[in-house]
Design a protein around this motif. Structure first.
Motif, PDB file in Angstrom:
ATOM      1  N   SER A 102      72.919 -28.484  42.644  1.00  0.00           N
ATOM      2  CA  SER A 102      72.665 -27.533  43.729  1.00  0.00           C
ATOM      3  C   SER A 102      71.325 -26.813  43.576  1.00  0.00           C
ATOM      4  N   LYS A 103      70.687 -26.929  42.402  1.00  0.00           N
ATOM      5  CA  LYS A 103      69.374 -26.312  42.176  1.00  0.00           C
ATOM      6  C   LYS A 103      68.237 -27.307  42.367  1.00  0.00           C
ATOM      7  N   VAL A 104      68.566 -28.579  42.416  1.00  0.00           N
ATOM      8  CA  VAL A 104      67.547 -29.619  42.513  1.00  0.00           C
ATOM      9  C   VAL A 104      66.917 -29.583  43.902  1.00  0.00           C
ATOM     10  N   PHE A 105      65.596 -29.736  43.950  1.00  0.00           N
ATOM     11  CA  PHE A 105      64.956 -29.901  45.253  1.00  0.00           C
ATOM     12  C   PHE A 105      63.700 -30.745  45.087  1.00  0.00           C
ATOM     13  N   SER A 106      63.278 -31.315  46.190  1.00  0.00           N
ATOM     14  CA  SER A 106      62.047 -32.081  46.225  1.00  0.00           C
ATOM     15  C   SER A 106      61.210 -31.565  47.384  1.00  0.00           C
ATOM     16  N   THR A 107      59.901 -31.492  47.185  1.00  0.00           N
ATOM     17  CA  THR A 107      59.044 -30.914  48.213  1.00  0.00           C
ATOM     18  C   THR A 107      57.665 -31.542  48.201  1.00  0.00           C
ATOM     19  N   ASP A 108      57.088 -31.693  49.366  1.00  0.00           N
ATOM     20  CA  ASP A 108      55.655 -31.958  49.436  1.00  0.00           C
ATOM     21  C   ASP A 108      54.940 -30.662  49.084  1.00  0.00           C
ATOM     22  N   VAL A 109      53.767 -30.784  48.485  1.00  0.00           N
ATOM     23  CA  VAL A 109      53.000 -29.583  48.159  1.00  0.00           C
ATOM     24  C   VAL A 109      51.655 -29.538  48.867  1.00  0.00           C
ATOM     25  N   GLY A 110      51.160 -30.675  49.322  1.00  0.00           N
ATOM     26  CA  GLY A 110      49.880 -30.722  50.008  1.00  0.00           C
ATOM     27  C   GLY A 110      49.190 -32.049  49.745  1.00  0.00           C
ATOM     28  N   PRO A 111      47.895 -32.115  49.990  1.00  0.00           N
ATOM     29  CA  PRO A 111      47.200 -33.397  49.839  1.00  0.00           C
ATOM     30  C   PRO A 111      47.120 -33.840  48.388  1.00  0.00           C
ATOM     31  N   GLY A 112      47.378 -35.119  48.175  1.00  0.00           N
ATOM     32  CA  GLY A 112      47.115 -35.744  46.897  1.00  0.00           C
ATOM     33  C   GLY A 112      45.816 -36.522  47.036  1.00  0.00           C
ATOM     34  N   ASN A 113      45.935 -37.788  47.451  1.00  0.00           N
ATOM     35  CA  ASN A 113      44.753 -38.634  47.604  1.00  0.00           C
ATOM     36  C   ASN A 113      44.259 -38.741  49.042  1.00  0.00           C
ATOM     37  N   THR A 114      45.045 -38.278  50.018  1.00  0.00           N
ATOM     38  CA  THR A 114      44.763 -38.652  51.401  1.00  0.00           C
ATOM     39  C   THR A 114      43.395 -38.198  51.891  1.00  0.00           C
ATOM     40  N   LEU A 115      43.020 -36.941  51.657  1.00  0.00           N
ATOM     41  CA  LEU A 115      41.719 -36.471  52.139  1.00  0.00           C
ATOM     42  C   LEU A 115      40.577 -37.159  51.405  1.00  0.00           C
ATOM     43  N   MET A 116      40.731 -37.342  50.095  1.00  0.00           N
ATOM     44  CA  MET A 116      39.687 -38.036  49.335  1.00  0.00           C
ATOM     45  C   MET A 116      39.518 -39.463  49.837  1.00  0.00           C
ATOM     46  N   ASP A 117      40.640 -40.158  50.040  1.00  0.00           N
ATOM     47  CA  ASP A 117      40.569 -41.546  50.510  1.00  0.00           C
ATOM     48  C   ASP A 117      39.944 -41.631  51.898  1.00  0.00           C
ATOM     49  N   GLN A 118      40.360 -40.735  52.790  1.00  0.00           N
ATOM     50  CA  GLN A 118      39.810 -40.762  54.152  1.00  0.00           C
ATOM     51  C   GLN A 118      38.299 -40.529  54.139  1.00  0.00           C
ATOM     52  N   PHE A 119      37.850 -39.579  53.311  1.00  0.00           N
ATOM     53  CA  PHE A 119      36.418 -39.276  53.254  1.00  0.00           C
ATOM     54  C   PHE A 119      35.634 -40.455  52.694  1.00  0.00           C
ATOM     55  N   VAL A 120      36.135 -41.056  51.633  1.00  0.00           N
ATOM     56  CA  VAL A 120      35.458 -42.215  51.047  1.00  0.00           C
ATOM     57  C   VAL A 120      35.360 -43.353  52.053  1.00  0.00           C
ATOM     58  N   GLN A 121      36.451 -43.615  52.759  1.00  0.00           N
ATOM     59  CA  GLN A 121      36.458 -44.733  53.705  1.00  0.00           C
ATOM     60  C   GLN A 121      35.484 -44.518  54.861  1.00  0.00           C
ATOM     61  N   ARG A 122      35.250 -43.264  55.236  1.00  0.00           N
ATOM     62  CA  ARG A 122      34.297 -43.007  56.312  1.00  0.00           C
ATOM     63  C   ARG A 122      32.856 -43.054  55.822  1.00  0.00           C
ATOM     64  N   HIS A 123      32.581 -42.590  54.610  1.00  0.00           N
ATOM     65  CA  HIS A 123      31.202 -42.381  54.180  1.00  0.00           C
ATOM     66  C   HIS A 123      30.675 -43.411  53.188  1.00  0.00           C
ATOM     67  N   TYR A 124      31.542 -44.275  52.663  1.00  0.00           N
ATOM     68  CA  TYR A 124      31.102 -45.266  51.678  1.00  0.00           C
ATOM     69  C   TYR A 124      31.604 -46.641  52.103  1.00  0.00           C
ATOM     70  N   ASP A 125      30.711 -47.459  52.634  1.00  0.00           N
ATOM     71  CA  ASP A 125      31.076 -48.780  53.143  1.00  0.00           C
ATOM     72  C   ASP A 125      31.720 -49.628  52.053  1.00  0.00           C
ATOM     73  N   GLY A 126      32.855 -50.220  52.398  1.00  0.00           N
ATOM     74  CA  GLY A 126      33.530 -51.139  51.491  1.00  0.00           C
ATOM     75  C   GLY A 126      34.416 -50.481  50.463  1.00  0.00           C
ATOM     76  N   LEU A 127      34.407 -49.153  50.371  1.00  0.00           N
ATOM     77  CA  LEU A 127      35.263 -48.457  49.422  1.00  0.00           C
ATOM     78  C   LEU A 127      36.474 -47.860  50.130  1.00  0.00           C
ATOM     79  N   TYR A 128      37.622 -47.869  49.431  1.00  0.00           N
ATOM     80  CA  TYR A 128      38.833 -47.292  49.997  1.00  0.00           C
ATOM     81  C   TYR A 128      39.316 -46.082  49.218  1.00  0.00           C
ATOM     82  N   PHE A 129      38.786 -45.892  48.011  1.00  0.00           N
ATOM     83  CA  PHE A 129      39.146 -44.716  47.225  1.00  0.00           C
ATOM     84  C   PHE A 129      38.047 -44.482  46.189  1.00  0.00           C
ATOM     85  N   ASP A 130      38.083 -43.304  45.575  1.00  0.00           N
ATOM     86  CA  ASP A 130      37.078 -42.917  44.584  1.00  0.00           C
ATOM     87  C   ASP A 130      37.528 -43.395  43.207  1.00  0.00           C
ATOM     88  N   ASP A 131      37.172 -44.618  42.882  1.00  0.00           N
ATOM     89  CA  ASP A 131      37.617 -45.242  41.639  1.00  0.00           C
ATOM     90  C   ASP A 131      37.140 -44.440  40.433  1.00  0.00           C
TER      91      ASP A 131
END
Length: 399
Positions: free
Chosen positions: A207-236
């Protein structure tokens, strides 16, 4: 008796079921395929991870999904077409994986398919009082069942919604069954596109267990890389972020979202944390000409900050939880250094320390959910918002 139902009846009686768990996340890296041997149910569940692979998606396929992903103006015909296409495509990838492992479809009891999320709309995000929480995953389970000849359990999130949840995160169910340990406060931290965690109390009180989103993990970083760095999908290896500096004016603006200060449990997605959110924050902070490296450093720091704040809110600054990390973000060295620095009293592990490959964890958890659908007697998580005590998934039969 229908032969498919006889097959299900027979597998329910088996001491161990062979279940393939699938996961395709918002990062669109590829399809995670976990071959699991699962025995027992509930707190007696035991999992053997027999095989695991991630099949990368082609750039053409990623582009097709992105054309309808997290977009209010998505073409409805394309949504319909991709629902079927993803089901067929996933079936093909499953059959290839099975063959590569020296197995045949008849060796597999069940496929547990998460599908591909294309839109997540809890009421906290859409704000429309006349409408309920909603989410949509495509990749039809019947297509997977028919094309593989294997019973498929799919569309897990709708039961969660129907019972009063937000459709996410679902990790709480499998995390509690597999990873709860008496005497140890644990956080099961998954850093995918969105960062989320499950809190597992040392007294194992469900009854105390819970799961929650907390905010962005990789999504903003991945989106920015994909827009500004041709051929890249994430910041390796965070190479771009480590070449920049955190801009505190931008970071402060990014941290202003009402979602970040709202109570647990909660869910979010790229519907909120997207490039428009970033552009608005940059404009408000007066840093529209910031270098790409500094933007990436700040986004990396933003993800770290929201995770650190959420853990502190859960435990308090002086506590010493054990944090077990999984998801793509665990491979980001800058992000992990920031987490360790911001949570100096915590002990960090990965789910490798719990005998589950951290890259396979989410796919394994859906295999566990499917096992609960078949043989579970239910776990009582108490009468709490966001964690309905339900078993999830729709059964899709082969021809």
């Amino acid at each position: 008796m229908n032969s498919n139902w006889k097959k299900i009846f027979d597998m329910i009686q088996k001491p161990e079921r062979i279940i393939i768990g699938l996961m395709s996340g918002t990062s669109l890296d590829g399809l995670d395929i976990a071959l699991c041997g699962i025995s027992g149910e509930g707190r007696e569940t035991k999992v053997r991870l027999i095989q695991f692979t991630t099949v990368p998606y082609t750039n053409a396929f990623k582009a097709e999904v992105k054309a309808i992903f997290s977009r209010r103006d998505a073409d409805l015909q394309q949504v319909c077409l991709m629902n079927e296409k993803i089901g067929v495509y996933h079936a093909e990838l499953i059959l290839e994986a099975i063959a590569s492992w020296g197995l045949k479809p008849e060796d597999i009891d069940v496929i547990a398919s998460h599908g591909q999320t294309i839109f997540h709309a809890p009421q906290s995000l859409h704000g429309l009082e006349a409408y309920p929480n909603a989410t949509l995953q495509i990749g039809d389970g019947d297509h997977i069942a028919v094309h593989t000849g294997i019973v498929t359990i799919a569309d897990f999130r709708q039961k969660h919604l129907a019972a009063g949840g937000e459709g996410a995160p679902l990790a709480v169910y499998g995390d509690y069954l597999l990873f709860s340990r008496k005497g140890e406060d644990r956080i099961m931290l998954n850093i995918g596109g969105i960062a989320n965690f499950t809190y597992l109390p040392a007294d194992q009180d469900a009854s105390k267990v819970f799961s929650t989103d907390v905010g962005p993990g990789n999504t903003l970083m991945d989106q920015f890389v994909q827009r500004h760095y041709d051929g890249l999908y994430f910041d390796d290896q965070a190479k771009i972020a480590q070449a920049g500096q955190i801009n505190n004016l931008l970071l402060e603006r990014l941290l202003r979202a009402d979602f970040l200060s709202s109570e647990f449990p909660k869910t979010t997605g790229p519907e909120l944390f997207n490039l428009q959110y970033l552009e608005d924050a940059m404009a408000a902070a007066g840093v529209a000409d910031l270098s790409p490296e500094d933007v990436m450093a700040t986004l990396n720091g933003f993800s770290a900050a929201v995770i650190i704040d959420a853990v502190k809110r859960c435990f308090g600054a002086g506590q010493t939880p054990s944090i077990y990390v999984s998801g793509g973000g665990m491979h980001n060295p800058l992000l992990m250094r920031s987490l360790r620095a911001g949570l100096p009293t915590a002990q960090f592990f990965t789910t490798d320390d719990l005998d589950i490959n951290p890259d396979a964890k989410e796919a394994v958890l859906f295999a566990v959910l499917a096992n609960e659908t078949l043989v579970g007697r239910g776990v009582d998580f108490g009468n709490r918002e966001g964690v309905p005590s339900v078993q999830m998934g729709k059964v899709c039969l082969p021809v």
